[in-house]
Design an enzyme around this catalytic site. Structure first.
Site, PDB file in Angstrom:
ATOM      1  N   ARG A 111      22.053  32.806 -36.473  1.00  0.00           N
ATOM      2  CA  ARG A 111      21.836  31.939 -37.631  1.00  0.00           C
ATOM      3  C   ARG A 111      23.124  31.192 -38.032  1.00  0.00           C
ATOM      4  O   ARG A 111      23.079  30.040 -38.451  1.00  0.00           O
ATOM      5  CB  ARG A 111      21.323  32.777 -38.804  1.00  0.00           C
ATOM      6  N   HIS A 115      23.486  27.239 -38.817  1.00  0.00           N
ATOM      7  CA  HIS A 115      23.990  26.732 -40.096  1.00  0.00           C
ATOM      8  C   HIS A 115      25.306  25.984 -39.926  1.00  0.00           C
ATOM      9  O   HIS A 115      25.625  25.103 -40.713  1.00  0.00           O
ATOM     10  CB  HIS A 115      24.113  27.873 -41.112  1.00  0.00           C
ATOM     11  N   VAL A 119      25.378  21.281 -40.481  1.00  0.00           N
ATOM     12  CA  VAL A 119      26.187  20.704 -41.553  1.00  0.00           C
ATOM     13  C   VAL A 119      27.541  20.283 -40.962  1.00  0.00           C
ATOM     14  O   VAL A 119      28.336  21.131 -40.560  1.00  0.00           O
ATOM     15  CB  VAL A 119      26.381  21.718 -42.704  1.00  0.00           C
ATOM     16  N   ASN A 145      23.522  29.910 -47.787  1.00  0.00           N
ATOM     17  CA  ASN A 145      24.507  30.776 -47.124  1.00  0.00           C
ATOM     18  C   ASN A 145      25.020  31.936 -47.966  1.00  0.00           C
ATOM     19  O   ASN A 145      25.256  33.038 -47.457  1.00  0.00           O
ATOM     20  CB  ASN A 145      25.712  29.934 -46.679  1.00  0.00           C
ATOM     21  N   HIS A 246      13.197  33.470 -35.669  1.00  0.00           N
ATOM     22  CA  HIS A 246      12.697  34.344 -36.742  1.00  0.00           C
ATOM     23  C   HIS A 246      11.900  35.529 -36.201  1.00  0.00           C
ATOM     24  O   HIS A 246      11.060  36.094 -36.884  1.00  0.00           O
ATOM     25  CB  HIS A 246      11.866  33.527 -37.746  1.00  0.00           C
ATOM     26  N   THR A 290       8.288  43.563 -33.794  1.00  0.00           N
ATOM     27  CA  THR A 290       9.472  43.914 -32.982  1.00  0.00           C
ATOM     28  C   THR A 290      10.714  43.299 -33.651  1.00  0.00           C
ATOM     29  O   THR A 290      11.269  42.328 -33.151  1.00  0.00           O
ATOM     30  CB  THR A 290       9.340  43.374 -31.540  1.00  0.00           C
ATOM     31  N   ASP A 295      12.197  37.941 -28.895  1.00  0.00           N
ATOM     32  CA  ASP A 295      11.089  37.720 -27.966  1.00  0.00           C
ATOM     33  C   ASP A 295      10.139  36.682 -28.563  1.00  0.00           C
ATOM     34  O   ASP A 295      10.424  36.117 -29.618  1.00  0.00           O
ATOM     35  CB  ASP A 295      10.356  39.044 -27.696  1.00  0.00           C
TER      36      ASP A 295
HETATM   37  C1  HEM Z   1      12.925  25.669 -39.112  1.00  0.00           C
HETATM   38  C2  HEM Z   1      13.566  25.774 -40.253  1.00  0.00           C
HETATM   39  C3  HEM Z   1      14.166  27.057 -40.740  1.00  0.00           C
HETATM   40  C4  HEM Z   1      14.040  27.558 -41.986  1.00  0.00           C
HETATM   41  C5  HEM Z   1      13.281  26.935 -43.137  1.00  0.00           C
HETATM   42  C6  HEM Z   1      14.758  28.808 -42.014  1.00  0.00           C
HETATM   43  C7  HEM Z   1      14.886  29.618 -43.130  1.00  0.00           C
HETATM   44  C8  HEM Z   1      15.395  30.900 -43.122  1.00  0.00           C
HETATM   45  C9  HEM Z   1      15.471  31.768 -44.264  1.00  0.00           C
HETATM   46  C10 HEM Z   1      15.026  31.406 -45.672  1.00  0.00           C
HETATM   47  C11 HEM Z   1      15.999  32.945 -43.865  1.00  0.00           C
HETATM   48  C12 HEM Z   1      16.288  34.159 -44.738  1.00  0.00           C
HETATM   49  C13 HEM Z   1      17.629  33.960 -45.418  1.00  0.00           C
HETATM   50  C14 HEM Z   1      17.900  34.878 -46.579  1.00  0.00           C
HETATM   51  O1  HEM Z   1      17.093  35.725 -46.884  1.00  0.00           O
HETATM   52  O2  HEM Z   1      18.941  34.732 -47.204  1.00  0.00           O
HETATM   53  C15 HEM Z   1      16.255  32.831 -42.452  1.00  0.00           C
HETATM   54  C16 HEM Z   1      16.772  33.828 -41.660  1.00  0.00           C
HETATM   55  C17 HEM Z   1      17.093  33.669 -40.333  1.00  0.00           C
HETATM   56  N1  HEM Z   1      17.042  32.500 -39.615  1.00  0.00           N
HETATM   57 FE1  HEM Z   1      16.141  30.782 -40.181  1.00  0.00          FE
HETATM   58  N2  HEM Z   1      15.293  29.038 -40.785  1.00  0.00           N
HETATM   59  C18 HEM Z   1      14.967  27.993 -39.979  1.00  0.00           C
HETATM   60  C19 HEM Z   1      15.374  27.808 -38.668  1.00  0.00           C
HETATM   61  C20 HEM Z   1      16.170  28.702 -37.981  1.00  0.00           C
HETATM   62  C21 HEM Z   1      16.817  28.420 -36.718  1.00  0.00           C
HETATM   63  C22 HEM Z   1      16.744  27.093 -35.981  1.00  0.00           C
HETATM   64  C23 HEM Z   1      17.482  29.552 -36.361  1.00  0.00           C
HETATM   65  C24 HEM Z   1      18.332  29.805 -35.146  1.00  0.00           C
HETATM   66  C25 HEM Z   1      18.153  29.253 -33.979  1.00  0.00           C
HETATM   67  C26 HEM Z   1      17.244  30.538 -37.395  1.00  0.00           C
HETATM   68  C27 HEM Z   1      17.692  31.829 -37.363  1.00  0.00           C
HETATM   69  C28 HEM Z   1      17.504  32.743 -38.371  1.00  0.00           C
HETATM   70  C29 HEM Z   1      17.833  34.144 -38.229  1.00  0.00           C
HETATM   71  C30 HEM Z   1      18.324  34.835 -36.987  1.00  0.00           C
HETATM   72  C31 HEM Z   1      17.588  34.726 -39.484  1.00  0.00           C
HETATM   73  C32 HEM Z   1      17.843  36.180 -39.884  1.00  0.00           C
HETATM   74  C33 HEM Z   1      19.290  36.293 -40.329  1.00  0.00           C
HETATM   75  C34 HEM Z   1      19.779  37.685 -40.639  1.00  0.00           C
HETATM   76  O3  HEM Z   1      19.050  38.652 -40.454  1.00  0.00           O
HETATM   77  O4  HEM Z   1      20.946  37.797 -41.057  1.00  0.00           O
HETATM   78  N3  HEM Z   1      16.474  29.969 -38.372  1.00  0.00           N
HETATM   79  N4  HEM Z   1      15.909  31.565 -42.028  1.00  0.00           N
END
Ligand code: HEM
Ligand SMILES: *[C@@H]1O[C@H](CO)[C@@H](O)[C@H](O)[C@H]1NC(C)=O
Ligand SMILES: *[C@@H]1O[C@H](CO)[C@@H](O)[C@H](O)[C@H]1NC(C)=O
Ligand SMILES: *[C@@H]1O[C@H](CO)[C@@H](O)[C@H](O)[C@H]1NC(C)=O
Ligand SMILES: *[C@@H]1O[C@H](CO)[C@@H](O)[C@H](O)[C@H]1NC(C)=O
Length: 369
Positions: A111, A115, A119, A145, A246, A290, A295
């Site tokens: 993530r 991010h 930006v 963030n 996700h 999972t 996956d």
């Molecule tokens: C398509 C639009 C996307 C939206 C609206 C979005 C939104 C979010 C949100 C709201 C969270 C939870 C953050 C929190 O609770 O503070 C999250 C977690 C996460 N996102 Fe996304 N995301 C998007 C795309 C992506 C992309 C492109 C990636 C990476 C290639 C990604 C990877 C992750 C990962 C791995 C987590 C878990 C982070 C953790 O456990 O620390 N996301 N995302």
């Protein structure tokens, strides 16, 4: 003086674009909903049943920036650090140790890369504790963030090891990219293995206020998701493919929706219980099945109405449903292959590759030189 008037000019243009955007959205681009703080705040309905933003917040314009062509990444190269032959191995080992201790750290690193790139390009701006030329808070304190991103310590450890081996050679932006690649490999149990081109330099500017303008929020509809990726030169397919991330990690309850029509009621009940009724800081796994494996399960979850974010559920729209089906079918590692390619493409966004007044190799990832 010139800088100040440039700044005013830029502000005027942004305001104008925002205004045009909101007109466009009033004319109806489908989707129906509204966007609060760029999709990072849940809209509320008033006594009259009209949707609005809480706390006196004005709705954000929906279509904010023009689409761009795909980032070429022409100046990046695989195996860029031949002057520091073990550079990628050093990062990989540090990531290995971190993920072994806590798989969620791998999710955090993937993530972090997203991010960073969305930006000001992949320039490690997300790692800066302050910004050159401004006393405003840096990106890491922006709403997407703050209290959320993880993996900073892993990057710092990798950088320290690299500075010991080859001082001032490997950029923080490349470390973030390598770390995301390595985390992908470990969390997929080796199904995802790919080369990550390098040669990015580190930026010196980082502003919290820019984060909600570019990073799509969890309360976004499909139109908004598509447009935010298009503004970075990524297409709808890239958006769907990358959303597969996700399938690991967690989300805070404040972003989770449990009352979508058709949602798996058992899961919704479990989530409500884990979240204790509140929409606060408690976290829940993004993939109920999972949670620690990278996956294609996410795409099955989209089909099963078992995803947490409204932005995840939006991918069931007719425009993207076929691709979701293809990935969910999990034939021939199709998603894994396309995710790898999309990560490399994301890593090309607005990269800085020539040393200049605002591009350098940092000595320490949290502070510009
Ligand atoms: C398509 C639009 C996307 C939206 C609206 C979005 C939104 C979010 C949100 C709201 C969270 C939870 C953050 C929190 O609770 O503070 C999250 C977690 C996460 N996102 Fe996304 N995301 C998007 C795309 C992506 C992309 C492109 C990636 C990476 C290639 C990604 C990877 C992750 C990962 C791995 C987590 C878990 C982070 C953790 O456990 O620390 N996301 N995302
Ligand atoms: C940013 O932080 C560094 C290190 O703490 C400091 O040297 C620098 O002056 C700070 N810059 C600004 C604009 O506050
Ligand atoms: C709904 O979610 C629960 C877990 O919360 C799971 O056990 C069940 O199989 C899911 N049902 C469907 C139809 O996917
Ligand atoms: C979440 O955590 C932050 C920082 O620790 C705190 O300021 C905030 O009040 C917490 N929110 C809730 C709803 O607990
Ligand atoms: C996905 O869309 C189809 C067609 O509009 C609909 O029948 C189905 O219920 C939707 N599934 C989910 C999980 O929203």
């Amino acid at each position: 003086m010139a800088a100040a008037s440039n700044k005013v000019g830029a502000l005027l243009i942004i305001t104008l674009l925002a205004f045009l955007g909101s007109v466009e959205c009033q004319q109806g681009s489908g989707g129906g909903g509204i966007l609060c703080l760029g999709g990072w705040v849940r809209p509320v309905s008033s006594a009259l049943g009209r949707l609005g933003c809480p706390g006196g917040l004005m709705p954000s314009p929906k279509i904010f920036r023009a689409p761009r062509s795909a980032p070429s990444g022409a100046a990046l190269r695989v195996g860029y650090y031949n002057s520091c032959p073990n550079a990628e191995g050093i990062v990989r080992q540090v990531v290995r140790d971190a993920v072994d201790k806590e798989p969620g750290m791998g999710a955090g690193l993937i993530r972090l890369f997203f991010h960073d790139c969305f930006v000001r390009g992949c320039d490690a701006s997300v790692l800066l504790v302050n910004s050159s030329g401004s006393s405003d808070p840096s990106e890491m304190l922006g709403p997407p963030n703050r209290e959320s991103l993880r993996g900073f310590g892993v990057i710092d450890r990798a950088k320290a090891a690299l500075e010991a081996a080859c001082p001032s050679v490997v950029s923080c932006a490349d470390i973030v990219a390598f770390a995301a690649r390595d985390a992908s490999s470990f969390l997929s149990n080796g199904r995802l293995n790919f080369a990550m081109p390098a040669g990015r330099l580190d930026g010196r500017v980082s502003l919290a206020s820019e984060t909600t303008n570019f990073l799509p929020g969890p309360f976004s509809d499909l139109e908004t998701l598509k447009s935010r990726f298009a503004a970075k030169g990524l297409d709808t397919k890239d958006m769907v493919t990358l959303s597969g991330a996700h399938t690991i990690g967690h989300a805070r309850c404040m972003f989770v929706s449990t009352s979508r029509p058709g949602m798996n009621a058992t899961l919704a009940g479990e989530l409500r219980q884990r979240c204790g009724g509140g929409g606060g800081n408690a976290t829940v796994n993004l993939d109920y099945k999972t949670p620690d494996v990278l996956d294609s399960q996410y795409f099955q979850n989209v089909k099963d109405s078992a995803v947490l974010l409204d932005s995840d559920a939006a991918l069931n729209a007719s425009e993207t449903a076929a691709l979701v089906d293809t990935y969910a079918a999990d034939v021939g590692s199709r998603w894994e292959m396309e995710f790898a390619a999309a990560m490399v493409k994301m890593g090309n966004i607005e990269v800085k590759t020539r040393p200049s007044a605002d591009a350098e190799i940092r000595k320490k990832c949290s502070i510009y030189n």
